[in-house]
Scaffold this active site. Structure first.
Site, PDB file in Angstrom:
ATOM      1  N   ASP A 207     -43.866-103.341  -3.091  1.00  0.00           N
ATOM      2  CA  ASP A 207     -44.171-103.709  -4.473  1.00  0.00           C
ATOM      3  C   ASP A 207     -44.399-105.207  -4.652  1.00  0.00           C
ATOM      4  O   ASP A 207     -44.731-105.660  -5.734  1.00  0.00           O
ATOM      5  CB  ASP A 207     -43.026-103.244  -5.391  1.00  0.00           C
ATOM      6  CG  ASP A 207     -43.405-103.255  -6.862  1.00  0.00           C
ATOM      7  OD1 ASP A 207     -44.564-102.954  -7.172  1.00  0.00           O
ATOM      8  OD2 ASP A 207     -42.552-103.570  -7.706  1.00  0.00           O
ATOM      9  N   SER A 231     -45.627-102.760 -13.041  1.00  0.00           N
ATOM     10  CA  SER A 231     -45.955-101.526 -12.329  1.00  0.00           C
ATOM     11  C   SER A 231     -45.786-100.342 -13.270  1.00  0.00           C
ATOM     12  O   SER A 231     -44.815-100.271 -14.031  1.00  0.00           O
ATOM     13  CB  SER A 231     -45.042-101.351 -11.117  1.00  0.00           C
ATOM     14  OG  SER A 231     -45.178-102.431 -10.219  1.00  0.00           O
ATOM     15  N   GLN A 281     -50.658 -97.505  -6.163  1.00  0.00           N
ATOM     16  CA  GLN A 281     -49.939 -97.946  -7.360  1.00  0.00           C
ATOM     17  C   GLN A 281     -50.920 -98.228  -8.486  1.00  0.00           C
ATOM     18  O   GLN A 281     -52.014 -98.736  -8.248  1.00  0.00           O
ATOM     19  CB  GLN A 281     -49.140 -99.223  -7.064  1.00  0.00           C
ATOM     20  CG  GLN A 281     -48.306 -99.714  -8.237  1.00  0.00           C
ATOM     21  CD  GLN A 281     -47.550-100.991  -7.914  1.00  0.00           C
ATOM     22  OE1 GLN A 281     -48.091-102.084  -8.042  1.00  0.00           O
ATOM     23  NE2 GLN A 281     -46.309-100.856  -7.476  1.00  0.00           N
TER      24      GLN A 281
END
Length: 290
Positions: A207, A231, A281
């Site tokens: 991430d 996110s 993502q």
């Protein structure tokens, strides 16, 4: 092992407060919200601790629902969805202030033989040992600017070496703007052999830079552009065993952005070229009106 990595491993050692209920904490830092990779990693630890031995995680699908509050613990509730002969499924809900901030479904699989192929090819980039650390690279760009000094001086649990432009560089040079980035990373200390730990650390690291591929295409950079981001969801597939204390190349790209959202995807390769993890993502990217 540096103190930052020790602290991360401690954060991942969740406290079990009841059957299938775990509690995690955040680093003692002055940050506004919990890092998404931390929540995903802790949720995966919680799920893994309810799974029979001999079954490794092969996928996870997660949604970031609310910003996490770093000043209080996070409670992880695990639901045992299914225990099959080959596959085990778990659902995890992370809770703060009585509300869900994050949900994850994770699937675990007992090893078995099957057909094999790999279409993906590891990008040709310089070896990590020949590249400067992220901190050294940034220091060359910002010098002794007090705005960055404290942040750059902090030790990091993951050693990252960029084999492509930083967003800060693309901000200043339009010729560097491309929705692709390649980053070598590893935990710079020998880790225990626990397979779940290495998967969890890859989830944590996944991430850090993925959304940067969206920013790179537009010459935007965190802290230097009028943007805010978060996110929205995160999916990972773990293809074969690997070690997070060996170098992994994280090849990332963004195929699309629009409507205050952007999509990014990545592949993690070993130094020898084995594809070990795939990541996708979606993130929110908003321009701040000032």
């Amino acid at each position: 092992m540096n103190e930052s990595l020790k602290e991360l491993l401690d954060l991942l050692d969740l406290e079990q407060i009841e059957l299938d209920i775990f509690r995690g904490r955040s680093p003692e830092e002055r940050i506004q919200r919990v890092f998404g990779g931390q929540v995903a990693a802790q949720a995966l630890v919680a799920a893994g601790r309810t799974v029979p031995s001999g079954r490794d995680v092969h996928s996870l699908h997660a949604y970031f629902i609310r910003p996490g509050d770093p000043s209080i613990p996070i409670v992880y509730n695990v639901e045992r969805v299914r225990d099959g002969r080959s596959f085990t499924t778990r659902r995890v809900v992370a809770v703060q202030h009585g509300k869900a901030i994050f949900t994850m479904s994770a699937s675990f699989h007992a090893p078995e033989p099957g057909v094999e192929h790999q279409a993906a090819v590891r990008p040709v980039v310089p070896d990590p040992e020949t590249l400067p650390t992220f901190q050294d690279r940034m220091h060359e760009l910002v010098g002794d600017d007090p705005q960055w000094k404290d942040w750059l001086s902090k030790p990091r649990p993951v050693d990252a070496r960029y084999a492509s432009p930083l967003t800060f560089e693309a901000l200043k040079d339009p010729g560097l703007r491309s929705p692709e980035t390649n980053v070598w990373f590893r935990c710079d200390a020998e880790l225990p052999d626990d397979p779940l730990l290495h998967v969890v650390l890859a989830a944590y690291a996944s991430d850090f830079t993925l959304v940067d591929t969206i920013l790179l295409a537009h010459g935007l950079s965190w802290g230097a552009s009028n943007i805010m981001g978060a996110s929205l969801d995160h999916a990972m597939w773990f293809h074969r065993p690997f070690r997070a204390d060996d170098w992994l190349l994280y090849a990332q790209e963004s195929p699309w952005s629009g409507g205050a959202r952007g999509l990014a995807r990545g592949q993690m390769f070993t130094a020898s070229g084995d594809l070990v993890v795939s990541v996708v993502q979606e993130a929110m990217i908003r321009e701040i009106q000032r």
